[in-house]
Scaffold this motif. Structure first.
Motif, PDB file in Angstrom:
ATOM      1  N   UNK A 138       0.848  -1.194   0.000  1.00 49.76           N
ATOM      2  CA  UNK A 138       0.000   0.000   0.000  1.00 49.76           C
ATOM      3  C   UNK A 138       0.885   1.246   0.000  1.00 49.76           C
ATOM      4  N   UNK A 139       0.760   2.114  -0.996  1.00 45.74           N
ATOM      5  CA  UNK A 139       1.589   3.327  -1.032  1.00 45.74           C
ATOM      6  C   UNK A 139       1.141   4.401  -0.036  1.00 45.74           C
ATOM      7  N   UNK A 140       0.036   4.163   0.652  1.00 45.24           N
ATOM      8  CA  UNK A 140      -0.474   5.140   1.615  1.00 45.24           C
ATOM      9  C   UNK A 140       0.362   5.072   2.894  1.00 45.24           C
ATOM     10  N   UNK A 141       1.030   6.173   3.271  1.00 43.62           N
ATOM     11  CA  UNK A 141       1.879   6.127   4.468  1.00 43.62           C
ATOM     12  C   UNK A 141       1.082   6.153   5.771  1.00 43.62           C
ATOM     13  N   UNK A 142      -0.039   6.859   5.772  1.00 43.12           N
ATOM     14  CA  UNK A 142      -0.843   6.944   6.988  1.00 43.12           C
ATOM     15  C   UNK A 142      -2.264   7.345   6.647  1.00 43.12           C
ATOM     16  N   UNK A 143      -3.157   7.094   7.610  1.00 40.95           N
ATOM     17  CA  UNK A 143      -4.529   7.592   7.549  1.00 40.95           C
ATOM     18  C   UNK A 143      -4.644   8.731   8.548  1.00 40.95           C
ATOM     19  N   UNK A 144      -5.320   9.776   8.143  1.00 37.63           N
ATOM     20  CA  UNK A 144      -5.690  10.883   9.023  1.00 37.63           C
ATOM     21  C   UNK A 144      -7.201  10.785   9.175  1.00 37.63           C
ATOM     22  N   UNK A 145      -7.665  10.634  10.425  1.00 41.69           N
ATOM     23  CA  UNK A 145      -9.097  10.465  10.670  1.00 41.69           C
ATOM     24  C   UNK A 145      -9.559  11.477  11.710  1.00 41.69           C
ATOM     25  N   UNK A 146     -10.437  12.383  11.307  1.00 44.88           N
ATOM     26  CA  UNK A 146     -11.036  13.310  12.267  1.00 44.88           C
ATOM     27  C   UNK A 146     -11.881  12.517  13.249  1.00 44.88           C
ATOM     28  N   UNK A 147     -11.791  12.865  14.525  1.00 43.82           N
ATOM     29  CA  UNK A 147     -12.582  12.201  15.553  1.00 43.82           C
ATOM     30  C   UNK A 147     -12.741  13.136  16.744  1.00 43.82           C
ATOM     31  N   UNK A 148     -13.904  13.081  17.346  1.00 45.10           N
ATOM     32  CA  UNK A 148     -14.133  13.875  18.561  1.00 45.10           C
ATOM     33  C   UNK A 148     -13.564  13.168  19.782  1.00 45.10           C
ATOM     34  N   UNK A 149     -13.271  11.878  19.651  1.00 44.30           N
ATOM     35  CA  UNK A 149     -12.819  11.058  20.782  1.00 44.30           C
ATOM     36  C   UNK A 149     -11.542  10.304  20.417  1.00 44.30           C
ATOM     37  N   UNK A 150     -10.431  11.003  20.203  1.00 44.47           N
ATOM     38  CA  UNK A 150      -9.218  10.315  19.750  1.00 44.47           C
ATOM     39  C   UNK A 150      -8.706   9.263  20.721  1.00 44.47           C
ATOM     40  N   UNK A 151      -8.741   9.543  22.021  1.00 45.37           N
ATOM     41  CA  UNK A 151      -8.242   8.563  22.994  1.00 45.37           C
ATOM     42  C   UNK A 151      -9.106   7.308  23.008  1.00 45.37           C
ATOM     43  N   UNK A 152     -10.416   7.478  22.933  1.00 48.14           N
ATOM     44  CA  UNK A 152     -11.310   6.315  22.927  1.00 48.14           C
ATOM     45  C   UNK A 152     -11.140   5.489  21.658  1.00 48.14           C
ATOM     46  N   UNK A 153     -10.950   6.154  20.515  1.00 46.33           N
ATOM     47  CA  UNK A 153     -10.758   5.435  19.257  1.00 46.33           C
ATOM     48  C   UNK A 153      -9.453   4.645  19.279  1.00 46.33           C
ATOM     49  N   UNK A 154      -8.385   5.261  19.752  1.00 50.60           N
ATOM     50  CA  UNK A 154      -7.101   4.549  19.829  1.00 50.60           C
ATOM     51  C   UNK A 154      -7.195   3.374  20.787  1.00 50.60           C
ATOM     52  N   UNK A 155      -7.835   3.558  21.926  1.00 50.32           N
ATOM     53  CA  UNK A 155      -8.006   2.459  22.885  1.00 50.32           C
ATOM     54  C   UNK A 155      -8.824   1.327  22.267  1.00 50.32           C
ATOM     55  N   UNK A 156      -9.864   1.657  21.538  1.00 53.10           N
ATOM     56  CA  UNK A 156     -10.688   0.621  20.890  1.00 53.10           C
ATOM     57  C   UNK A 156      -9.886  -0.108  19.818  1.00 53.10           C
ATOM     58  N   UNK A 157      -9.049   0.611  19.079  1.00 48.95           N
ATOM     59  CA  UNK A 157      -8.175  -0.038  18.090  1.00 48.95           C
ATOM     60  C   UNK A 157      -7.219  -1.012  18.766  1.00 48.95           C
ATOM     61  N   UNK A 158      -6.643  -0.587  19.889  1.00 52.71           N
ATOM     62  CA  UNK A 158      -5.713  -1.452  20.615  1.00 52.71           C
ATOM     63  C   UNK A 158      -6.424  -2.700  21.142  1.00 52.71           C
ATOM     64  N   UNK A 159      -7.614  -2.530  21.716  1.00 52.52           N
ATOM     65  CA  UNK A 159      -8.374  -3.690  22.227  1.00 52.52           C
ATOM     66  C   UNK A 159      -8.736  -4.652  21.097  1.00 52.52           C
ATOM     67  N   UNK A 160      -9.205  -4.114  19.973  1.00 54.77           N
ATOM     68  CA  UNK A 160      -9.609  -4.966  18.857  1.00 54.77           C
ATOM     69  C   UNK A 160      -8.408  -5.691  18.261  1.00 54.77           C
ATOM     70  N   UNK A 161      -7.270  -5.007  18.184  1.00 56.20           N
ATOM     71  CA  UNK A 161      -6.060  -5.643  17.661  1.00 56.20           C
ATOM     72  C   UNK A 161      -5.584  -6.740  18.601  1.00 56.20           C
ATOM     73  N   UNK A 162      -5.602  -6.471  19.909  1.00 53.36           N
ATOM     74  CA  UNK A 162      -5.194  -7.479  20.886  1.00 53.36           C
ATOM     75  C   UNK A 162      -6.119  -8.699  20.840  1.00 53.36           C
ATOM     76  N   UNK A 163      -7.415  -8.462  20.747  1.00 48.41           N
ATOM     77  CA  UNK A 163      -8.377  -9.559  20.648  1.00 48.41           C
ATOM     78  C   UNK A 163      -8.122 -10.378  19.397  1.00 48.41           C
TER      79      UNK A 163
END
Length: 169
Positions: A138-163
């Motif tokens: 994938x030539x895309x280096x990163x995704x930029x995603x607007x969010x009102x809850x950045x900490x909650x989104x990152x935590x949910x990503x970490x939980x889903x990845x760990x699961x």
């Protein structure tokens, strides 16, 4: 990165998502819709009569409402995928996740942006996250995603990845 074709929707199982956020227009956006509709109705009603004013105001309201509703994006983590708007990516291709405050997000949306990055930008949302993409194809280096809850989104990503890792082993 897997990006669906224009108008396509990401289909998933019936399992509940790990995270959902609607990036809808805030209340002041709807005030602007009403003001634009009223101004358009007055502008066309004054020279052409009340019927034209009411009709054109209603038409302007319907069109601006449709545009405003279409600008709403949904972020989900579901079935091992991050879905942001109409794009989705498997969690295994997401590397470091970084919370961006207002100034960092503004910089990364503007002068600090990489033209190869994929961006889900909603200008009325000051915060965002940056997700490094690890897929070598994938030539895309990163995704930029607007969010009102950045900490909650990152935590949910970490939980889903760990699961996902725990389920795989």
């Amino acid at each position: 990165m897997n990006e669906p074709q224009e108008g396509a929707n990401y289909r998933s199982s019936s399992a509940p998502p790990d995270y959902v956020e609607r990036l809808s227009v805030p209340w002041w956006g709807w005030v602007l819709v009403a003001m634009v509709s009223l101004a358009g109705g007055i502008a066309l009603g004054a020279p052409f009569g009340r019927g034209w004013g009411v009709g054109s105001g209603a038409l302007i309201f319907l069109v601006t409402t449709a545009i405003t509703r279409r600008s709403t994006a949904i972020i989900q983590i579901r079935d091992g995928q991050l879905v942001a708007g109409r794009a989705h990516i498997d969690l295994r291709y997401i590397g470091r996740a970084e919370e961006l405050d207002h100034e960092q997000a503004r910089h990364l949306r503007g002068p600090g942006a990489d033209s190869r990055a994929w961006m889900l930008v909603r200008g009325w949302i000051p915060t965002a996250i940056r997700l490094d993409i690890t897929d070598p194809a994938d030539p895309t280096p990163y995704w930029f995603v607007s969010t009102r809850q950045p900490q909650m989104l990152i935590a949910a990503l970490q939980r889903a990845t760990l699961r996902r890792w725990n389920d795989a082993s």
